[in-house]
Design an enzyme around this catalytic site. Sequence first.
Site, PDB file in Angstrom:
ATOM      1  N   GLN A  99       0.844  -1.188   0.000  1.00 62.95           N
ATOM      2  CA  GLN A  99       0.000   0.000   0.000  1.00 62.95           C
ATOM      3  C   GLN A  99       0.883   1.243   0.000  1.00 62.95           C
ATOM      4  O   GLN A  99       1.704   1.435   0.902  1.00 62.95           O
ATOM      5  CB  GLN A  99      -0.933   0.043   1.211  1.00 62.95           C
ATOM      6  CG  GLN A  99      -1.945   1.196   1.067  1.00 62.95           C
ATOM      7  CD  GLN A  99      -2.724   1.477   2.325  1.00 62.95           C
ATOM      8  OE1 GLN A  99      -2.156   1.926   3.310  1.00 62.95           O
ATOM      9  NE2 GLN A  99      -4.023   1.224   2.289  1.00 62.95           N
ATOM     10  N   TYR A 180      -5.817  10.950   4.009  1.00 63.27           N
ATOM     11  CA  TYR A 180      -4.457  11.202   3.546  1.00 63.27           C
ATOM     12  C   TYR A 180      -4.484  11.942   2.206  1.00 63.27           C
ATOM     13  O   TYR A 180      -5.531  12.392   1.755  1.00 63.27           O
ATOM     14  CB  TYR A 180      -3.673   9.893   3.522  1.00 63.27           C
ATOM     15  CG  TYR A 180      -3.594   9.271   4.897  1.00 63.27           C
ATOM     16  CD1 TYR A 180      -3.116  10.005   5.989  1.00 63.27           C
ATOM     17  CD2 TYR A 180      -4.042   7.981   5.139  1.00 63.27           C
ATOM     18  CE1 TYR A 180      -3.075   9.466   7.266  1.00 63.27           C
ATOM     19  CE2 TYR A 180      -4.005   7.425   6.421  1.00 63.27           C
ATOM     20  CZ  TYR A 180      -3.526   8.177   7.477  1.00 63.27           C
ATOM     21  OH  TYR A 180      -3.496   7.651   8.743  1.00 63.27           O
ATOM     22  N   ARG A 227      -7.718   2.265  -2.979  1.00 69.95           N
ATOM     23  CA  ARG A 227      -8.556   2.232  -1.779  1.00 69.95           C
ATOM     24  C   ARG A 227      -9.262   3.568  -1.563  1.00 69.95           C
ATOM     25  O   ARG A 227      -8.643   4.623  -1.694  1.00 69.95           O
ATOM     26  CB  ARG A 227      -7.722   1.899  -0.539  1.00 69.95           C
ATOM     27  CG  ARG A 227      -8.595   1.492   0.664  1.00 69.95           C
ATOM     28  CD  ARG A 227      -7.779   1.196   1.883  1.00 69.95           C
ATOM     29  NE  ARG A 227      -8.496   0.326   2.810  1.00 69.95           N
ATOM     30  CZ  ARG A 227      -8.340   0.345   4.132  1.00 69.95           C
ATOM     31  NH1 ARG A 227      -7.495   1.196   4.684  1.00 69.95           N
ATOM     32  NH2 ARG A 227      -9.013  -0.484   4.894  1.00 69.95           N
ATOM     33  N   GLY A 313      -9.234  -6.321   9.470  1.00 71.75           N
ATOM     34  CA  GLY A 313      -8.125  -5.581  10.040  1.00 71.75           C
ATOM     35  C   GLY A 313      -7.674  -6.141  11.370  1.00 71.75           C
ATOM     36  O   GLY A 313      -6.848  -7.047  11.439  1.00 71.75           O
TER      37      GLY A 313
END
Length: 355
Positions: A99, A180, A227, A313
């Site tokens: 990622q 982000y 994502r 997760g």
Amino acid sequence: MTTAFDSHDLAGAVLSNRIVMAPMTRSRAYGPGQSPTGATALYYAQRASAGLIVSEGIQPSVVGQGYPSTPGLHSPEQVAAWRTVTDAVHEQGGVIFAQLMHTGRIGHPSLLPDGLIPVAPSPVAAQTKVFTAEGLQDCVTPKELDAAGIEQTVADFVTAARNAVEAGFDGVEIHGANGYLIQQFLSDNANLRTDGWGGTTEGRIRFGVEVARAVTEAVGGDRVGFRISPGNPYNDMAESDLAVRYGALLAALSPLGLAYVHLMEGPDRELTLQLRKQWQGTFILNPFTHPDPTGVDALGLVEDGIADAVAFGALFLANPDLPARLRQGGPFNTPDAATFYGGDERGYTDYPTLG
């Protein structure tokens, strides 16, 4: 009926099941120059029974770092260190994507060398705090990316993607979620631009699309995932017109032939269904289960056709052999939140397996 335990063709890569290890920051890049260590290789190899592992966020450049001890993919020593990780996963029969995470305005100058400060679409400080070596600190006002800065940032993603392939990753996931940099361009409150990189829906999606296009041209669409987390307020995000904005984003990404889209779902299942219907490729869903972690019930999302694969997760963090545990309905180790970020092998590589 397709189940989460069936194999899946991910743009030519055969996944042994449809159970995905979601990307999770662990802040343990203690090797030279922010690189992973042998413990990192063990951590991921332990979890190689996932159909797909998506690594922790990896900064594509020095200025893309937003937290202590997170790894990069922008130097030869980092590439070499990641090769030991991917080799360990492949030896166990796993598939792993890197990622690529540029944190943008979520960061602090104390984490960066040479007087650098975080960058963003607009000079607007996030109203949140970030972890630093000195503890929690307020986010600073970031430097606005000019045209040359945007071009360089896209190039940094491309270089990191090429480095990922050189390091043995099966592909990369572009992080366009969680507040982000890419989501900052998508947002209403972090992107105040009136040029071609903001203002309109087309302007807000442009940066993410340009990154995806450039990375695809460099390494091939079959090696690229993307994502998203529509409407996620994390890291001081504010977004409106989600159906329109993210519908336009997926429409622009569709011609690139990406390996998958990975949706971190909010409480709006109708939006999920809309985006699922729109996206013709592999659709990975990290379902909204707040306040509980994603559990056994999420496997039904594959059977119902809502997702091609489901991402787990915290449960994967604490259960290295999660697919086996899910198949038999448990038992499950409890994640230790105190050891999520930083530290040693405790809460990292010492969770027991069923064996």
